[in-house]
Structures are given as C-alpha cells and as structure tokens.
Design a protein around this motif. Sequence first.
Motif, PDB file in Angstrom:
ATOM      1  N   LYS A  67       0.858  -1.181   0.000  1.00  0.00           N
ATOM      2  CA  LYS A  67       0.000   0.000   0.000  1.00  0.00           C
ATOM      3  C   LYS A  67       0.898   1.236   0.000  1.00  0.00           C
ATOM      4  N   ASP A  69       1.461   4.695   1.144  1.00  0.00           N
ATOM      5  CA  ASP A  69       1.052   5.733   2.082  1.00  0.00           C
ATOM      6  C   ASP A  69       1.560   7.081   1.567  1.00  0.00           C
ATOM      7  N   SER A  98      -3.175   4.913  -3.601  1.00  0.00           N
ATOM      8  CA  SER A  98      -2.677   3.992  -2.577  1.00  0.00           C
ATOM      9  C   SER A  98      -2.292   2.634  -3.139  1.00  0.00           C
ATOM     10  N   CYS A 131      11.615   3.199   2.265  1.00  0.00           N
ATOM     11  CA  CYS A 131      10.210   2.779   2.208  1.00  0.00           C
ATOM     12  C   CYS A 131      10.015   1.350   1.738  1.00  0.00           C
TER      13      CYS A 131
END
Length: 170
Positions: A67, A69, A98, A131
């Motif tokens: 997902k 963010d 998303s 990330c």
Amino acid sequence: MSDSREFNDSHIPLAYLITFRSYGTWLHGDKRGSVDRAHNRYGTPRIPANQSWRKYSEHLLKRSPVKLDIRKRAAVEEAVRETCITRNWTLWAINVRSDHVHAVVTATCSPAQLLNAFKANATRKLRNAGCCGDNEKPWVRGGSKKYLWTERQLNNAIAYVMYDQGEPLA
C-alpha cells in the motif's frame, strides 16, 4: 470536432496513458474483475469476480500487499517527475494512489520503456527513502500502456487521471 478530423496520421501517438499497480492489491477473482493473458484485449469484459480464485490468489502472495502511504506516494511521484525531466519527456498528468499510479506522458520512445523507467526509478526512490527493502519488488509485473492518438484522447486521459480517481488522498 470529430475524432476523424483530429486523427494523427504521423504514426506517432501524442502521448501515452501509463498505469501500474502496487504488488498484491488487485488479485484474480477480485470483485472489480481482472485480466490475464487470455483475457486482456481492449474493449472486452474483465474476468468476473470469483471468491475461490481470489482466496487462491491471496494464498499465492509471497508477502503482504504494498500500500502506498503518503510518504511512498510522494517518493513515487518525485521519481516519475525526475524521470520525465531527465529524459526530456512531457508529463501532462500524474496521480499516485494507494495502490496504483497513472501518468500521461509524451515521449519519443515506446510505452514499454516509459513503464519500465517509471517503475525502476520509483523503486530506487522508495528504497533510498527507506520505504521498501533492497530485494522487495513493490510493483506487479507489467502495466497498462494506452496510446493516445488525438487531442481529445489526450485531454480525456488528463481529466481521467486528475479528476476521476476519487477523493484526493491525504
């Protein structure tokens, strides 16, 4: 003005609508329908929802779905923008959601090259921002590469990307 009068006879599209999804976010059997290699022709219906196939597809996932963010979306958008600037491509519109990315781009290369460059640079940007892991692949294989031949198609694609994706994400 009719599409026939807007027709671009140069054999070079005005732009492309590029779409790619994050890993594990739209599986076969999904209620939205799906496509596979045998059911992937423009204008044909998607494969209908199938709860058993969806559960089987979930079982096949090697890791959790990815997902995007707010931090990941910002990194992906920055990567796409930088790629366009570096390669002298015209970015008409971008919307990072998303679970997928849309970009309308004019370039003098194949849409497959656009898609590959966007995914590679977005992955690199995500990794550099901490990330995603060094070996994590945040995207599904492939993506959509729609040719935009006329100004009407280009304008419709820009409107679709900018205004038809739902509410703005925070």
